[in-house]
Enzyme design. Structure first.
Site, PDB file in Angstrom:
ATOM      1  N   ASP A 125      45.167  36.638  42.417  1.00 37.60           N
ATOM      2  CA  ASP A 125      46.125  37.510  41.450  1.00 37.60           C
ATOM      3  C   ASP A 125      47.239  38.143  42.572  1.00 37.60           C
ATOM      4  O   ASP A 125      48.307  38.158  42.188  1.00 37.60           O
ATOM      5  CB  ASP A 125      45.141  38.674  41.319  1.00 37.60           C
ATOM      6  CG  ASP A 125      44.458  38.446  40.050  1.00 37.60           C
ATOM      7  OD1 ASP A 125      44.581  37.378  39.400  1.00 37.60           O
ATOM      8  OD2 ASP A 125      43.537  39.226  39.912  1.00 37.60           O
ATOM      9  N   GLU A 153      33.779  43.720  50.175  1.00 42.20           N
ATOM     10  CA  GLU A 153      34.464  44.367  51.061  1.00 42.20           C
ATOM     11  C   GLU A 153      34.867  46.045  50.703  1.00 42.20           C
ATOM     12  O   GLU A 153      34.755  46.744  51.661  1.00 42.20           O
ATOM     13  CB  GLU A 153      35.934  43.739  51.228  1.00 42.20           C
ATOM     14  CG  GLU A 153      35.903  42.407  51.822  1.00 42.20           C
ATOM     15  CD  GLU A 153      36.920  41.493  51.347  1.00 42.20           C
ATOM     16  OE1 GLU A 153      38.072  41.989  50.873  1.00 42.20           O
ATOM     17  OE2 GLU A 153      36.950  40.202  51.929  1.00 42.20           O
ATOM     18  N   ARG A 213      42.156  40.654  45.405  1.00 41.38           N
ATOM     19  CA  ARG A 213      41.735  39.300  44.955  1.00 41.38           C
ATOM     20  C   ARG A 213      42.948  38.094  45.134  1.00 41.38           C
ATOM     21  O   ARG A 213      43.960  38.396  44.753  1.00 41.38           O
ATOM     22  CB  ARG A 213      41.499  39.328  43.285  1.00 41.38           C
ATOM     23  CG  ARG A 213      41.118  38.216  42.665  1.00 41.38           C
ATOM     24  CD  ARG A 213      39.753  37.721  42.953  1.00 41.38           C
ATOM     25  NE  ARG A 213      39.657  36.631  41.990  1.00 41.38           N
ATOM     26  CZ  ARG A 213      38.299  36.018  41.902  1.00 41.38           C
ATOM     27  NH1 ARG A 213      37.570  36.246  42.800  1.00 41.38           N
ATOM     28  NH2 ARG A 213      38.137  35.005  41.146  1.00 41.38           N
TER      29      ARG A 213
END
Length: 190
Positions: A31, A95, A28
């Site tokens: 993050d 993904e 992500r």
């Protein structure tokens, strides 16, 4: 002139071939891009491994799904960097499910989050068929041995070393299976 034409033909031929990668780093971006994922990409590059990391591999003009899916399908090993906001991203879950459905070796790294805290939340933004895929892939990843890391007081070098060791062992195992070599012959090096 003839040499220039041949040189351009070679460039065009290389451009038409999909790039192969050893490792696909699934994360992500908000993050982990500037810390875990970026450091891991750089560390693996120093080990001469070809890694796919969206911010390092893609360029303006690339077709998002096309480029990402090529990386997913061509990789040998996936690293899933789970973080507190991971499950809010369609792309992360897409993904992950593509890696799992492709029977890729996936090394989970849980950064600032416990596996039990990860849940796909149906907030109406994901198609129903994808929710099923995402939940199956997430459960499989949560039940795979991985690494945990606390970014506020963890040892970054240990994380990079342990992650790259896991990648190398998995790549060796995949190559040994491809060549039909017995497991004991390649594990003596680690």
């Amino acid at each position: 002139m003839c040499r220039q034409v041949l040189r351009y033909q070679k460039i065009i031929m290389l451009a038409d071939k999909p790039e192969r990668c050893d490792v696909f780093i699934n994360h992500r971006r908000i993050d982990t891009n500037k810390n875990v994922a970026g450091l891991l990409y750089d560390h693996l590059a120093r080990l001469n491994l070809r890694s796919f990391l969206d911010s390092k591999t893609m360029k303006p003009g690339d077709k998002l799904f096309e480029k990402i899916d090529t990386g997913l399908h061509s990789c040998k090993v996936g690293i899933a960097v789970f973080s507190p906001n991971y499950c809010q991203s369609y792309f992360c879950l897409h993904e992950l499910s593509t890696l799992m459905e492709g029977k890729k070796k996936v090394i989970p790294i849980f950064v600032d989050v416990k596996p039990s805290e990860l849940r796909v939340v149906d907030n109406g933004s994901f198609p129903a068929k994808d929710l099923v895929r995402f939940n199956l892939a997430l459960e499989e990843a949560k039940n795979t041995v991985g690494l945990t890391f606390d970014s506020s007081n963890g040892d970054w070098l240990d994380l990079l070393t342990n992650a790259s060791d896991a990648v190398m062992k998995n790549l060796l195992e995949i190559e040994a299976e491809r060549l039909g070599v017995h497991k004991q012959k390649y594990t003596k090096y680690f």
